[in-house]
Design a protein around this motif. Structure first.
Motif, short mmCIF file in Angstrom:
data_model
loop_
_atom_site.label_atom_id
_atom_site.label_comp_id
_atom_site.label_asym_id
_atom_site.label_seq_id
_atom_site.Cartn_x
_atom_site.Cartn_y
_atom_site.Cartn_z
N LYS A 127 0.87 -1.17 0.00
CA LYS A 127 0.00 0.00 0.00
C LYS A 127 0.90 1.22 0.00
N LEU A 128 0.67 2.12 -0.95
CA LEU A 128 1.49 3.33 -1.06
C LEU A 128 1.00 4.36 -0.05
N GLU A 129 1.63 4.36 1.11
CA GLU A 129 1.30 5.32 2.15
C GLU A 129 1.65 6.72 1.66
N PRO A 130 0.98 7.76 2.15
CA PRO A 130 1.19 9.13 1.67
C PRO A 130 2.64 9.61 1.72
N ASN A 131 3.46 9.05 2.59
CA ASN A 131 4.86 9.50 2.70
C ASN A 131 5.80 8.79 1.73
N TYR A 132 5.32 7.83 0.95
CA TYR A 132 6.17 7.11 0.01
C TYR A 132 6.63 8.06 -1.10
N LYS A 133 7.92 8.06 -1.38
CA LYS A 133 8.49 8.97 -2.38
C LYS A 133 8.15 8.57 -3.81
N ALA A 134 7.69 7.34 -4.05
CA ALA A 134 7.34 6.91 -5.41
C ALA A 134 6.05 7.55 -5.89
#
Length: 164
Positions: free
Chosen positions: A92-99
């Protein structure tokens, strides 16, 4: 999954687990071997909705059950046989993920990790099966990745840290 570990001097150790499902679980391991497990309300993450206390033997038995030592679902056995060393992971791409905000191509996922993104499910449930390099990754999307264990470790770092 997000894990936070804290020493509790004179008591033991505390682990706070934020599962991908949104569930929060706190486990306190006391120096005397007791374990306390707390499950928290989705809507109020500070409100414990249940608590279980286990002694050392009980905790070890429960961990074997949860870890699949005592029973492995048939579906998992079939998948492991069919895939061999390949593993499918969901991130799950959490809001802090740089991608987030970058395309699969910009991140050079396959070249840098050896893994393949086989699907992306956006927060609004829109599905992208076998997405191309032009698909932009968005916050709270679920990224389904196929690769060997080393590939999975590498893609996890790419998703967290982006291209840098």
């Amino acid at each position: 999954m997000n894990l936070k570990e804290t020493d509790l001097p004179g008591i033991g150790k505390k682990f706070v687990i934020q599962a991908r499902s949104g569930d929060k679980l706190t486990i306190i391991i006391h120096d005397d071997g007791r374990r306390e497990l707390y499950h928290f309300d989705h809507d109020d993450p500070d409100d414990s909705v249940s608590m279980v206390t286990l002694d050392d033997d009980e905790a070890r038995y429960v961990s074997a059950i949860v870890g699949g030592v005592t029973y492995k679902p048939t579906a998992l056995e079939n998948i492991e046989v069919a895939l061999g060393d390949l593993i499918i992971e969901w991130y799950k791409l959490e809001p802090n993920y740089k991608a987030i905000g970058h395309t699969i191509g910009e991140l050079k996922i396959r070249q840098r990790s050896g893994a393949t993104i086989i699907a992306v499910i956006e927060k609004n449930h829109k599905k992208h099966i076998n997405p191309g390099p032009d698909l932009m990754l968005t916050a709270d999307a679920m990224v389904v990745v196929l690769g060997e264990r080393l590939h999975q470790q590498q893609i996890r770092q790419i998703l967290l840290n982006g291209s840098g």
